[in-house]
Design a protein around this motif. Sequence first.
Motif, PDB file in Angstrom:
ATOM      1  N   SER A  24     -15.465   5.482   2.323  1.00 52.34           N
ATOM      2  CA  SER A  24     -16.483   5.722   0.956  1.00 52.34           C
ATOM      3  C   SER A  24     -17.389   4.139   2.158  1.00 52.34           C
ATOM      4  O   SER A  24     -18.761   4.186   1.759  1.00 52.34           O
ATOM      5  CB  SER A  24     -15.837   4.452   0.326  1.00 52.34           C
ATOM      6  N   ASP A  51      -5.746   6.066   2.156  1.00 53.27           N
ATOM      7  CA  ASP A  51      -7.339   5.049   2.252  1.00 53.27           C
ATOM      8  C   ASP A  51      -7.647   6.194   1.508  1.00 53.27           C
ATOM      9  O   ASP A  51      -9.331   7.073   2.282  1.00 53.27           O
ATOM     10  CB  ASP A  51      -6.858   5.093   3.381  1.00 53.27           C
ATOM     11  N   TYR A 105     -10.952   3.758   0.029  1.00 48.77           N
ATOM     12  CA  TYR A 105     -11.848   3.000  -0.217  1.00 48.77           C
ATOM     13  C   TYR A 105     -12.838   2.697   1.630  1.00 48.77           C
ATOM     14  O   TYR A 105     -13.311   2.341   1.430  1.00 48.77           O
ATOM     15  CB  TYR A 105     -11.276   1.699   0.376  1.00 48.77           C
ATOM     16  N   THR A 106     -11.947   3.502   2.248  1.00 49.22           N
ATOM     17  CA  THR A 106     -12.229   3.456   3.911  1.00 49.22           C
ATOM     18  C   THR A 106     -13.502   4.416   4.317  1.00 49.22           C
ATOM     19  O   THR A 106     -14.570   4.012   4.528  1.00 49.22           O
ATOM     20  CB  THR A 106     -11.806   2.905   5.275  1.00 49.22           C
TER      21      THR A 106
END
Length: 53
Positions: free
Chosen positions: A38, A33, A35-36
């Motif tokens: 950030s 993961d 994306y999370t």
Amino acid sequence: MSIIYFLIGCSVLLALAFLTAFFWAQRTGQNDDLYTPSVRILLDDEIEADEKK
């Protein structure tokens, strides 16, 4: 001159340790993961505000 051989041996062992840690992290899903994390920094203020109430 023998210290050179010792240092080369230590550096090879250290490189193997880092390579093993890298493959372990990939196998256990540490980088799945991207994306999370950030976005999480944007949500921290809301979570802290809820905890203070």
